[in-house]
Design a protein around this motif. Sequence first.
Motif, PDB file in Angstrom:
ATOM      1  N   PHE A 144      -4.489  -2.328  -3.135  1.00  0.00           N
ATOM      2  CA  PHE A 144      -4.240  -3.129  -1.946  1.00  0.00           C
ATOM      3  C   PHE A 144      -5.494  -3.191  -1.075  1.00  0.00           C
ATOM      4  O   PHE A 144      -5.919  -4.274  -0.641  1.00  0.00           O
ATOM      5  N   ASN A 145      -6.118  -2.050  -0.819  1.00  0.00           N
ATOM      6  CA  ASN A 145      -7.317  -2.007   0.022  1.00  0.00           C
ATOM      7  C   ASN A 145      -8.495  -2.706  -0.654  1.00  0.00           C
ATOM      8  O   ASN A 145      -9.312  -3.360   0.011  1.00  0.00           O
ATOM      9  N   PRO A 166       0.799  -1.236   0.000  1.00  0.00           N
ATOM     10  CA  PRO A 166       0.000   0.000   0.000  1.00  0.00           C
ATOM     11  C   PRO A 166       0.826   1.277   0.000  1.00  0.00           C
ATOM     12  O   PRO A 166       0.306   2.350  -0.293  1.00  0.00           O
ATOM     13  N   ARG A 167       2.118   1.176   0.353  1.00  0.00           N
ATOM     14  CA  ARG A 167       2.942   2.399   0.434  1.00  0.00           C
ATOM     15  C   ARG A 167       4.407   2.035   0.201  1.00  0.00           C
ATOM     16  O   ARG A 167       4.841   0.893   0.430  1.00  0.00           O
ATOM     17  N   ARG A 177      -2.095   1.865  -3.006  1.00  0.00           N
ATOM     18  CA  ARG A 177      -2.940   1.746  -1.809  1.00  0.00           C
ATOM     19  C   ARG A 177      -4.368   1.340  -2.162  1.00  0.00           C
ATOM     20  O   ARG A 177      -4.971   0.494  -1.497  1.00  0.00           O
TER      21      ARG A 177
END
Length: 354
Positions: free
Chosen positions: A322-323, A35-36, A319
Amino acid sequence: MAALGRESHYVRQSYLRRWLAPSSSKLWAYRTLVPRPDFDVWEESSPWSVARRRDFYTSVEGPDKESDRIERWLNDEVENPAIPVLDKLCRGEALTAKDRRKLARYIASLDARHPLHYLEYTALMSQHVGGVIDSMLEEQVKDLTHRVKNGLPLPEVPKDYKSHSIGVVFDHGDEATGEDPTVSVNLVIGREGWLDSIEHLVNDVSRFLEPHDWHVVRPHAGWTWYSSDHPVVRLRFNGLDKYDLKGRYGDPGTEIMLPLSPHQLLYTQAARSPKLGEALSLEQTCLVKRFIAENAFRWVISANQVRHAAWFRPRIVNRDQFNFEENEREKFHEEQKRAELEVTNAKRPAAKAS
């Protein structure tokens, strides 16, 4: 009665333990999606925490009844019997015909029970199943029309058919009002049909793997193998700019690879003499490691941290994606359960008021 197994490993922990770091109960895992940017490149993880999805293989047998029959079958009848065969291969021992059968079923199960196979199955069904059903119904209409025109007896109107993924509801019509019989088909393209396809692939399609000439190959001196959460590589190779990882078991030339340990990789080529020898050159080792990394789904698995995994499979930093994937996993079971129960509980339309 045994508790329902809900934590589904789409790669068995017994396989993942082959990649434990030396003198450790942990392995190293490299995520292909994070995500980062400051996310750790390699995570020290337990086999339990990798390649896992809750309720991925849970069957719904009623509003208050669920089953883990497929996962138990895979564990007890497919994957556990193959562990001694994998150990024989690692020791360099010859396989019997029974061993080859167990190995073929094991490789097919690793392939079939995977999230990528679920996505491929649902995409294929969405593309073709409507046409198949329309064609079947069209044939039935032609048959009924032929019978009516020629004064032939009509077949008995069948009873409603229900399963967890398909519901067929027959309406007998009403001769007094001139209403014709109708049939409605409700189909869920999802988990239940996919679970059925796993059984078919393991029991039937896996037989294409049995005659192959399997070899255990070693990496170049000083190098080691890693694996992934999608460990069976099915390579179609016609050059560095002409290859893909969608080979099929029975297609001549398809190269199939399965890493077994940091120093051993199972290899064969369908219907041809294998290209790879027992010990690989540096160039061959790098190519195979490239294919393993590119074939990964969301994890590369290793007994040590290796920089070149990121060269062959640069991770995606996103992100939102991913979420999104996390959210899809969390709601997967309830959405599948609701859809399957709707099909099971489908009823014919209520009678019209006279």
